[in-house]
Design an enzyme around this catalytic site. Sequence first.
Site, mmCIF file in Angstrom:
data_model
loop_
_atom_site.group_PDB
_atom_site.id
_atom_site.type_symbol
_atom_site.label_atom_id
_atom_site.label_comp_id
_atom_site.label_asym_id
_atom_site.label_seq_id
_atom_site.Cartn_x
_atom_site.Cartn_y
_atom_site.Cartn_z
ATOM 1 N N LYS A 51 0.838 -1.217 0.000
ATOM 2 C CA LYS A 51 0.000 0.000 0.000
ATOM 3 C C LYS A 51 0.863 1.254 0.000
ATOM 4 O O LYS A 51 0.499 2.276 -0.584
ATOM 5 C CB LYS A 51 -0.931 0.006 1.206
ATOM 6 C CG LYS A 51 -2.361 -0.322 1.038
ATOM 7 C CD LYS A 51 -2.903 -1.459 0.288
ATOM 8 C CE LYS A 51 -2.372 -2.302 -0.723
ATOM 9 N NZ LYS A 51 -2.505 -3.723 -0.701
ATOM 10 N N GLY A 178 -4.092 -12.289 -11.001
ATOM 11 C CA GLY A 178 -4.895 -12.254 -9.777
ATOM 12 C C GLY A 178 -4.590 -10.970 -9.026
ATOM 13 O O GLY A 178 -4.047 -10.003 -9.581
ATOM 14 N N HIS A 441 -23.346 15.324 0.218
ATOM 15 C CA HIS A 441 -22.916 15.801 -1.093
ATOM 16 C C HIS A 441 -21.821 16.845 -0.899
ATOM 17 O O HIS A 441 -21.965 17.708 -0.037
ATOM 18 C CB HIS A 441 -24.095 16.437 -1.830
ATOM 19 C CG HIS A 441 -23.702 17.066 -3.128
ATOM 20 N ND1 HIS A 441 -23.455 16.304 -4.255
ATOM 21 C CD2 HIS A 441 -23.486 18.361 -3.471
ATOM 22 C CE1 HIS A 441 -23.104 17.120 -5.245
ATOM 23 N NE2 HIS A 441 -23.118 18.374 -4.793
HETATM 24 P P1 NAI Z 1 -4.755 -15.435 -7.206
HETATM 25 O O1 NAI Z 1 -5.313 -16.780 -6.886
HETATM 26 O O2 NAI Z 1 -5.530 -14.208 -6.896
HETATM 27 O O3 NAI Z 1 -4.393 -15.388 -8.766
HETATM 28 C C1 NAI Z 1 -3.503 -16.298 -9.390
HETATM 29 C C2 NAI Z 1 -3.709 -16.253 -10.903
HETATM 30 O O4 NAI Z 1 -2.666 -16.991 -11.526
HETATM 31 C C3 NAI Z 1 -5.026 -16.899 -11.331
HETATM 32 O O5 NAI Z 1 -5.722 -15.980 -12.140
HETATM 33 C C4 NAI Z 1 -4.570 -18.145 -12.100
HETATM 34 O O6 NAI Z 1 -5.438 -18.484 -13.157
HETATM 35 C C5 NAI Z 1 -3.190 -17.715 -12.625
HETATM 36 N N1 NAI Z 1 -2.279 -18.817 -12.971
HETATM 37 C C6 NAI Z 1 -2.065 -19.955 -12.254
HETATM 38 N N2 NAI Z 1 -1.147 -20.735 -12.900
HETATM 39 C C7 NAI Z 1 -0.763 -20.078 -14.025
HETATM 40 C C8 NAI Z 1 0.153 -20.365 -15.099
HETATM 41 N N3 NAI Z 1 0.897 -21.488 -15.127
HETATM 42 N N4 NAI Z 1 0.293 -19.461 -16.097
HETATM 43 C C9 NAI Z 1 -0.445 -18.327 -16.079
HETATM 44 N N5 NAI Z 1 -1.316 -18.002 -15.102
HETATM 45 C C10 NAI Z 1 -1.483 -18.865 -14.076
HETATM 46 O O7 NAI Z 1 -3.312 -15.433 -6.497
HETATM 47 P P2 NAI Z 1 -2.341 -14.250 -6.068
HETATM 48 O O8 NAI Z 1 -2.591 -13.012 -6.850
HETATM 49 O O9 NAI Z 1 -0.984 -14.870 -6.113
HETATM 50 O O10 NAI Z 1 -2.757 -13.976 -4.570
HETATM 51 C C11 NAI Z 1 -2.610 -15.007 -3.583
HETATM 52 C C12 NAI Z 1 -3.611 -14.854 -2.476
HETATM 53 O O11 NAI Z 1 -3.342 -13.706 -1.709
HETATM 54 C C13 NAI Z 1 -5.031 -14.743 -2.987
HETATM 55 O O12 NAI Z 1 -5.864 -15.568 -2.239
HETATM 56 C C14 NAI Z 1 -5.365 -13.296 -2.797
HETATM 57 O O13 NAI Z 1 -6.744 -13.111 -2.561
HETATM 58 C C15 NAI Z 1 -4.512 -12.924 -1.584
HETATM 59 N N6 NAI Z 1 -4.186 -11.502 -1.636
HETATM 60 C C16 NAI Z 1 -5.168 -10.603 -1.402
HETATM 61 C C17 NAI Z 1 -4.923 -9.257 -1.517
HETATM 62 C C18 NAI Z 1 -6.044 -8.310 -1.296
HETATM 63 O O14 NAI Z 1 -7.042 -8.685 -0.733
HETATM 64 N N7 NAI Z 1 -5.937 -7.058 -1.750
HETATM 65 C C19 NAI Z 1 -3.594 -8.749 -1.857
HETATM 66 C C20 NAI Z 1 -2.650 -9.776 -2.111
HETATM 67 C C21 NAI Z 1 -2.946 -11.104 -1.993
#
Ligand code: NAI
Length: 462
Positions: A51, A178, A441
């Site tokens: 952030k 993601g 507003h």
């Molecule tokens: P994510 O699960 O949100 O996204 C991972 C993405 O990678 C998916 O769209 C998937 O289809 C893709 N993917 C998987 N294998 C692949 C491949 N071989 N080639 C290309 N694409 C591929 O995971 P992310 O972004 O790593 O986040 C991890 C966790 O941390 C999540 O559960 C997320 O919600 C959480 N998180 C939440 C935040 C927030 O609430 N603002 C901030 C950071 C993380």
Amino acid sequence: MADYDVIVIGAGPGGYVCAIRCAQLGLKTAVVEGRETLGGTCLNVGCIPSKALQHATHNLHEAEHNFAGMGLKVKAPSVDWDQMKSYKSDVVGQNTGGIEFLFKKNKIDWLKGWGSIPEAGKVKVGDEIHEAKNVIIATGSTPSALPGIEIDEKIVVTSEGALSLPKIPKKMVVIGAGVIGLELGSVYARLGTEVEVIEYLDQITPGMDGEVCKTFQRLLAKQGLGFTLGAAVQSVETTKSKAKVTYTLRKDDSEHTVDADVVLVATGRKPYTDGLGLSELGVEMTERGQVKTDSHYATNIKGIYAIGDAITGPMLAHKAEDEGMAVAEVIAGKHGHVNYGVIPGVIYTHPEVASVGETEETLKNQGRAYKAGKFSFMGNGRAKANFAADGFVKILADKETDRILGAHIIGPMAGDLIHEICVAMEFGASAQDLALTCHAHPTYSEAVREAALACGDGPIHS
Ligand code: NAI
């Protein structure tokens, strides 16, 4: 007599919040944490530092793109990357130090080191064994690497390495569209890095409202992020200072390569329970490596509980916090409860994206009759004044009863705006309840009211 009523293993948002609530409820509490500072992934190498970079680079964007239009004359801004990282570290220090203060204030012992559970009722830290009536596993998660791709945290990095790169890369490939990929990808895009996001599925941020996804991708593309969708990354080869990413397009199996200075692997996270001794104890796990719990966060072993990223459900700091408070109340003999139907999700990009409850897609799958009230920030005076008129608010309500079933916002402060809808949903409110509530507003929140009005007789400003 046990040394403690509760020992929590892990001081992330799940663990530290749980410990504070336990102490407030009169339980003698200790937390085991092996990091040098409290706060876990979120405060040290996740939500909070990202952030800070988000804030700094958004201000850079404002200076570069909007200052002149507002009559603010400054020299072209330049980036002192080391100073930006030190600002980020300072923010982290203030936050982690704050948790240490709260521990002292609540008389919570910090058992420094990595813990394991040799048997129910005992926690081993270093050579010492501490006894506790209840043990709570709050050990969080760790990035799940792709098979065959080696993370060195220099050229091929996870979110952790991406927060501390020695220099701003010229070209970054992000694997996975993601939350992490898009948040950090947009930080670097604003710093001038050419960012290419490679995603396995045919859309970004899978699971989110389809209309929001499309708008989100269009806005990110406008900011310079490149997208290759429907592409499975196969391998990443590195030399001393570069990487070559090989992927195949799912539509025709054709193979492609792309070069980068840095590759961010953001393909999800997995529960982190290494070294706890859970299999020796016979703690039941799910097929996905999560600790199995009942609705009171109890494992199959009496006196051992688990919360947060280590168990099922969305990997979100605030979900872990809520579970931490709930399990503390359960242990104290109260009625801890988490409403999993009303957990907001926020993506901290510019604009922000926020959602809660059902999407149009999930409602259609359920065959549920609904209405969608939508309002664009183009009709919101405050958003126009602040160069923030991209995006919209969409409220989904039951067609018959008007009860709010979900909401999706892409736009300024979406992550804050979503909460009035969360509160409304907790109270079982109708869209009309929101529409009849006076909103000050000029505020962004008027767009939420207008979307609620759009579920009824119609919004005023569109
Ligand atoms: P994510 O699960 O949100 O996204 C991972 C993405 O990678 C998916 O769209 C998937 O289809 C893709 N993917 C998987 N294998 C692949 C491949 N071989 N080639 C290309 N694409 C591929 O995971 P992310 O972004 O790593 O986040 C991890 C966790 O941390 C999540 O559960 C997320 O919600 C959480 N998180 C939440 C935040 C927030 O609430 N603002 C901030 C950071 C993380």
